[in-house]
Design a protein around this motif. Structure first.
Motif, PDB file in Angstrom:
ATOM      1  N   LEU B 266       0.829  -1.210   0.000  1.00  0.00           N
ATOM      2  CA  LEU B 266       0.000   0.000   0.000  1.00  0.00           C
ATOM      3  C   LEU B 266       0.866   1.264   0.000  1.00  0.00           C
ATOM      4  N   LEU B 267       1.911   1.241   0.789  1.00  0.00           N
ATOM      5  CA  LEU B 267       2.795   2.414   0.848  1.00  0.00           C
ATOM      6  C   LEU B 267       3.546   2.596  -0.476  1.00  0.00           C
ATOM      7  N   LEU B 268       3.999   1.475  -1.047  1.00  0.00           N
ATOM      8  CA  LEU B 268       4.723   1.577  -2.327  1.00  0.00           C
ATOM      9  C   LEU B 268       3.797   2.042  -3.450  1.00  0.00           C
ATOM     10  N   ASN B 269       2.515   1.682  -3.337  1.00  0.00           N
ATOM     11  CA  ASN B 269       1.545   2.113  -4.350  1.00  0.00           C
ATOM     12  C   ASN B 269       1.075   3.553  -4.133  1.00  0.00           C
ATOM     13  N   SER B 270       1.472   4.143  -3.005  1.00  0.00           N
ATOM     14  CA  SER B 270       1.030   5.519  -2.691  1.00  0.00           C
ATOM     15  C   SER B 270       2.140   6.504  -3.059  1.00  0.00           C
ATOM     16  N   ARG B 271       2.368   6.663  -4.331  1.00  0.00           N
ATOM     17  CA  ARG B 271       3.415   7.572  -4.813  1.00  0.00           C
ATOM     18  C   ARG B 271       2.821   8.937  -5.088  1.00  0.00           C
ATOM     19  N   SER B 272       3.568   9.948  -4.826  1.00  0.00           N
ATOM     20  CA  SER B 272       3.116  11.319  -5.094  1.00  0.00           C
ATOM     21  C   SER B 272       4.374  12.160  -5.284  1.00  0.00           C
ATOM     22  N   PRO B 273       4.233  13.367  -5.799  1.00  0.00           N
ATOM     23  CA  PRO B 273       5.441  14.195  -5.971  1.00  0.00           C
ATOM     24  C   PRO B 273       6.213  14.361  -4.664  1.00  0.00           C
ATOM     25  N   ARG B 274       5.497  14.397  -3.534  1.00  0.00           N
ATOM     26  CA  ARG B 274       6.187  14.519  -2.252  1.00  0.00           C
ATOM     27  C   ARG B 274       6.878  13.217  -1.851  1.00  0.00           C
ATOM     28  N   HIS B 275       6.322  12.124  -2.334  1.00  0.00           N
ATOM     29  CA  HIS B 275       6.862  10.808  -1.948  1.00  0.00           C
ATOM     30  C   HIS B 275       7.005   9.947  -3.199  1.00  0.00           C
ATOM     31  N   PRO B 390      17.762 -11.012   8.546  1.00  0.00           N
ATOM     32  CA  PRO B 390      17.206 -10.036   7.602  1.00  0.00           C
ATOM     33  C   PRO B 390      18.311  -9.511   6.673  1.00  0.00           C
ATOM     34  N   LYS B 391      18.050  -9.562   5.387  1.00  0.00           N
ATOM     35  CA  LYS B 391      19.036  -9.119   4.394  1.00  0.00           C
ATOM     36  C   LYS B 391      18.386  -8.114   3.458  1.00  0.00           C
ATOM     37  N   HIS B 392      19.145  -7.096   3.074  1.00  0.00           N
ATOM     38  CA  HIS B 392      18.626  -6.045   2.195  1.00  0.00           C
ATOM     39  C   HIS B 392      18.110  -6.623   0.883  1.00  0.00           C
ATOM     40  N   GLU B 393      18.803  -7.626   0.367  1.00  0.00           N
ATOM     41  CA  GLU B 393      18.428  -8.141  -0.961  1.00  0.00           C
ATOM     42  C   GLU B 393      17.099  -8.904  -0.948  1.00  0.00           C
ATOM     43  N   ASN B 394      16.679  -9.362   0.200  1.00  0.00           N
ATOM     44  CA  ASN B 394      15.368 -10.012   0.266  1.00  0.00           C
ATOM     45  C   ASN B 394      14.310  -8.923   0.367  1.00  0.00           C
ATOM     46  N   HIS B 395      13.485  -8.809  -0.637  1.00  0.00           N
ATOM     47  CA  HIS B 395      12.621  -7.630  -0.694  1.00  0.00           C
ATOM     48  C   HIS B 395      11.333  -7.884  -1.465  1.00  0.00           C
ATOM     49  N   ALA B 396      10.432  -6.933  -1.349  1.00  0.00           N
ATOM     50  CA  ALA B 396       9.206  -6.931  -2.151  1.00  0.00           C
ATOM     51  C   ALA B 396       9.136  -5.584  -2.857  1.00  0.00           C
ATOM     52  N   ARG B 397       8.747  -5.623  -4.128  1.00  0.00           N
ATOM     53  CA  ARG B 397       8.578  -4.367  -4.861  1.00  0.00           C
ATOM     54  C   ARG B 397       7.311  -4.482  -5.690  1.00  0.00           C
ATOM     55  N   ILE B 398       6.852  -3.352  -6.208  1.00  0.00           N
ATOM     56  CA  ILE B 398       5.635  -3.383  -7.017  1.00  0.00           C
ATOM     57  C   ILE B 398       5.956  -3.974  -8.388  1.00  0.00           C
ATOM     58  N   ASN B 399       5.094  -4.880  -8.813  1.00  0.00           N
ATOM     59  CA  ASN B 399       5.171  -5.388 -10.184  1.00  0.00           C
ATOM     60  C   ASN B 399       4.093  -4.661 -10.988  1.00  0.00           C
ATOM     61  N   PRO B 400       4.486  -3.658 -11.759  1.00  0.00           N
ATOM     62  CA  PRO B 400       3.472  -2.828 -12.430  1.00  0.00           C
ATOM     63  C   PRO B 400       2.710  -3.577 -13.514  1.00  0.00           C
ATOM     64  N   ASP B 401       3.211  -4.742 -13.897  1.00  0.00           N
ATOM     65  CA  ASP B 401       2.568  -5.476 -14.997  1.00  0.00           C
ATOM     66  C   ASP B 401       1.421  -6.371 -14.558  1.00  0.00           C
ATOM     67  N   VAL B 402       1.321  -6.602 -13.260  1.00  0.00           N
ATOM     68  CA  VAL B 402       0.263  -7.505 -12.785  1.00  0.00           C
ATOM     69  C   VAL B 402      -0.611  -6.745 -11.785  1.00  0.00           C
ATOM     70  N   LYS B 403      -1.932  -6.885 -11.956  1.00  0.00           N
ATOM     71  CA  LYS B 403      -2.851  -6.178 -11.055  1.00  0.00           C
ATOM     72  C   LYS B 403      -3.813  -7.191 -10.440  1.00  0.00           C
TER      73      LYS B 403
END
Ligand SMILES: Cc1cc2nc3c(=O)[nH]c(=O)nc-3n(C[C@H](O)[C@H](O)[C@H](O)COP(=O)(O)OP(=O)(O)OC[C@H]3O[C@@H](n4cnc5c(N)ncnc54)[C@H](O)[C@@H]3O)c2cc1C
Lengths: 192, 526
Positions: B266-275, B390-403
């Motif tokens: 939810l936070l990653l999907n909440s992009r704005s010019p400020r964030h 906990p390792k930095h490389e283990n992560h989740a990011r938005i996949n813009p191609d799948v909804k």
């Protein structure tokens, strides 16, 4: 598959069933205008399940496999008696492609190995010959089971056939004579 | 505004409403009617005899045919992962979240976790210590009615427990004695009691009773909105799960608890010019440091010889126990001394009275029935729960191609276990076998196969707390470093996880954060 208890679905409270036509005034006290709770049976209570996924040879191999792997024992029905052959025809028909493939090729392989080793299809083998064909099941236990396709098929078939047998109505009835004794749990209706 | 009604959201609603704060809760799922939505049935009355429709839940091994309708539908709620590194994300979308089904094991973390870096130099310390959280644990345990036994061991802090003085069965007593001789501490399970221990019976009714809580169900939040001038969060865009209608609701403060990964999504999907990189993500750390606890289910499966052949009486068999982390513990902790080739440690659950599987018995046909008859109820099993670094490389990011079904971009989740976890797993197998043998049990099978990341249902991290705003998303109060009116109170805030089940800790943190928020509001600071 034999189905008993055809009459178990008897209406619980006849007096509580709503009637379609207006009742004569003198009967009015006997009817209710609210929907009644009517006990209804599952489709599997009447009629034998029709197999339609596996072809004739595959079904024969499956039936023989079920009989060898999960036989009758100590007065209790085995997989065949518990309708497991028809059940897996349905289950596999509903499965993703990979599982369908595993079971189909597994059954073909069962016959192919039987023909090669004993000159006959699996269903025609003696118990000792059949057990020899199932030797890949003796592979050492691992958490995810063997990955070689034939051993994987046998491994999966054994586990699922045992469960389908133990969870069948036939097994429950033979076990206790009471329907309610088999694996029971709370079933979650669709939450929508 | 509170988003999510599970352990974290429920706790926040409970705490905030008691302090007089008016709350609106948005929950993506429907209300579960514990009576009307369930009925007792036999497996044979289900189309798949209890085996479940094959392939319906490829990533939820816990799902059976009985409870299939309870789990989040994987087609409506997809996610992606690298081809060779599957991630098993287990979700429930309903009022109460996963607390409707959790196993209730409730262990406190200790400073072995909160101050982990001080112990072995690895990773990061939390911005809180055990001392900070202890008073909140003291208050959450009675709400959950946790039973167990206080042992006074440093790695397993004592709690406010319903004393479990139950007698051990002979097999459990024998195992505990054998473990003790090897220096391994054992104790009773610690579990929330009662027929139901969900936020829907323990937290939300009290919050509703204050008259301060409004709950909106079937409200799938897609994005948080932001005031372009202040950069503060000012509301939520949500979609009606059933009709697809879109809504926006304003909010002065947001407490996010949609569960680890969902909150981050939810936070990653909440992009704005400020964030531009996602809400509250000036550090770039949002989504990173994903971890959980690795599980080795049935690390050992054994048989108690005296219980064979139908002799598995109730005095001999039955019961369960727990082994807290016992390696790499120092003075004050109870454990086995010695240097290991891995950091941190692992715990075990153990239980007596099961039956080994037909696959483990290795037979078929009549010998299989005979073998099953022989060992019925005579089994003893253990499961490993290991700490994951906990390792930095283990992560989740938005996949813009799948909804998802509501058009919301999904997560791409990437987590892999490393050398430390593999070494620890192996050690746990060896120790489990050694303890069973020392107890005189026959080991039928053992292994060190970890289930895929996520399957333990203890996913943690991705929105971590930290003292340094450049290396973390939240401060020591679960408050966003960047967006002061945003709090995240679920497992995503964790910095490390130990081997303890995380829910008690996330609830204690949620309680603490909520009271801090209420205080701040009173003082006009938040
Ligand atoms: C079978 C099982 C056994 C478990 N056993 C244990 C155990 O023994 N001990 C332990 O400590 N933990 C256990 N857990 C884990 C425990 O349930 C979780 O740690 C806990 O519920 C997490 O709380 P949460 O509030 O973060 O998430 P959840 O309880 O999952 O609640 C999150 C809520 O947010 C909602 N939501 C998600 N996305 C959105 C959105 N976009 N908009 C609005 N709402 C949204 C969801 O519908 C859900 O209701 C178990 C879990 C399961 C499933």
């Amino acid at each position: 598959m034999k189905r008993r208890n055809l009459l178990r679905g008897a209406v619980l409270a006849p007096a509580a069933v709503a009637v379609a036509a207006p009742a004569p005034a003198q009967y009015a006290a006997q009817v209710s205008d609210t929907a009644a709770k009517v006990a209804v049976n599952m489709p599997s209570y009447v009629g034998a399940q029709r197999a339609s996924f596996f072809d004739e040879l595959e079904t024969k191999a499956l039936r023989a496999l079920a009989a060898v792997m999960v036989p009758t024992y100590n007065g209790m029905p085995g997989a065949v008696e518990c309708g497991v052959v028809e059940f897996f025809d349905f289950l596999v028909s509903q499965a993703p492609e990979a599982k369908q493939q595993l079971w189909r090729t597994g059954l073909h392989e069962l016959d192919a190995r039987s023909l090669q080793a004993h000159g006959a299809r699996f269903e025609k083998l003696s118990e000792a010959q059949a057990n020899a064909v199932l030797e890949p099941l003796k592979v050492k236990w691992t958490f995810y089971g063997p990955q070689e396709p034939f051993a994987k098929f046998l491994w999966e078939a054994r586990g699922e056939m045992v469960q389908a047998t133990l969870n069948s109505r036939e097994y429950a009835e033979a076990n206790t004579g009471r329907r309610s004794a088999a694996a029971s749990n709370y079933y979650w209706r669709s939450l929508d | 505004m509170i988003i999510g009604s599970g352990a974290g959201g429920g706790m926040a609603a409970w705490a905030l409403t008691r302090l007089g704060v008016k709350c609106l809760m948005l929950e993506a799922g429907p209300v579960v009617d514990w009576e009307a939505d369930r009925k007792l049935v036999s497996a044979y009355d289900l189309p798949f005899r209890g085996l479940g429709k094959p392939g319906r839940f490829p990533h939820v091994t816990q799902a059976g045919e009985f409870d299939a309708n309870m789990w989040a539908d994987e087609q409506q709620n997809p996610y992606t992962y690298p081809k060779d590194d599957p991630y098993y994300w287990v979700r429930i979308r309903a009022l109460g979240g996963k607390t409707l089904r959790w196993g209730r094991a409730s262990w406190r973390l200790s400073d072995y976790e909160f101050k982990c870096k001080d112990h072995d130099g690895e990773g990061d310390n939390w911005p809180v210590s055990y001392k900070d959280l202890a008073p909140f644990y003291d208050r959450v345990e009675p709400i959950l009615r946790v039973s167990g036994r206080n042992e006074g061991w440093g790695q397993m802090p004592d709690g406010k427990l319903l004393a479990d003085d139950s007698r051990d069965s002979e097999s459990i007593a024998r195992f505990r004695e054998a473990a003790g001789k090897l220096g391994v501490p054992t104790t009773k399970p610690r579990r929330a009691t009662g027929t139901l221990a969900a936020s829907t019976n323990l937290l939300l009714p009290d919050a509703m009773a204050t008259g301060k809580l409004t709950i909106v169900g079937n409200a799938v939040v897609r994005e948080l909105s932001v005031d372009a001038n202040t950069g503060l969060v000012n509301g939520a865009h949500y979609v009606d799960r059933r009709s697809g209608q879109e809504f926006h609701v304003p909010a002065k403060r947001v407490v996010l608890s949609a569960s680890t990964l969902e909150s981050t999504r939810l936070l990653l999907n909440s992009r704005s010019p400020r964030h531009p990189a996602g809400l509250g993500n000036s550090s770039g750390v949002l989504g990173h440091y994903l971890f959980d606890q690795f599980y080795i289910k049935g690390v050992v499966s054994a048989v108690v010889p005296q219980a064979r052949g139908g002799r598995a009486s109730r005095t001999m068999m039955g019961g369960a126990g727990y082994i807290p982390r016992f390696v790499n513990v120092k003075a004050g902790g109870k454990g086995v001394a010695g240097k290991r080739d891995f950091l941190r440690g692992y715990a075990y659950d153990f239980g007596s009275g099961g039956t080994p599987s037909v696959a483990q018995l290795g037979t078929w046909g009549e010998p299989m029935w005979k073998a099953l008859e022989d060992v019925r109820g005579a089994g003893f099993g253990m499961t490993t729960m290991g700490e994951v670094l906990p390792k930095h490389e283990n992560h989740a990011r938005i996949n813009p191609d799948v909804k998802d079904a509501w058009g919301i971009p999904v997560l791409h989740i990437q987590q892999k276990y490393g050398e430390n976890e593999f070494k620890m797993a192996k050690h746990s197998e060896e120790m489990a076998v050694a303890m069973c043998k020392a107890a005189g049990f026959e080991v039928v099978a053992s292994h060190a196969q970890m289930v895929p990341p996520g399957e333990s249902i203890h996913e943690l991290g991705t929105c971590r707390m930290g003292a340094d705003a450049k290396r973390s998303v939240l401060n020591g109060w679960n408050q966003s470093h960047d967006v002061k009116n945003l709090f995240v109170v679920d497992g995503s805030a964790f910095v490390s996880g130990g081997s303890q089940n995380p829910t008690l800790t996330l609830m204690a943190l949620a309680l603490r954060a909520s009271e801090y928020l209420a205080e701040g509001m009173k003082r006009g600071e938040i």
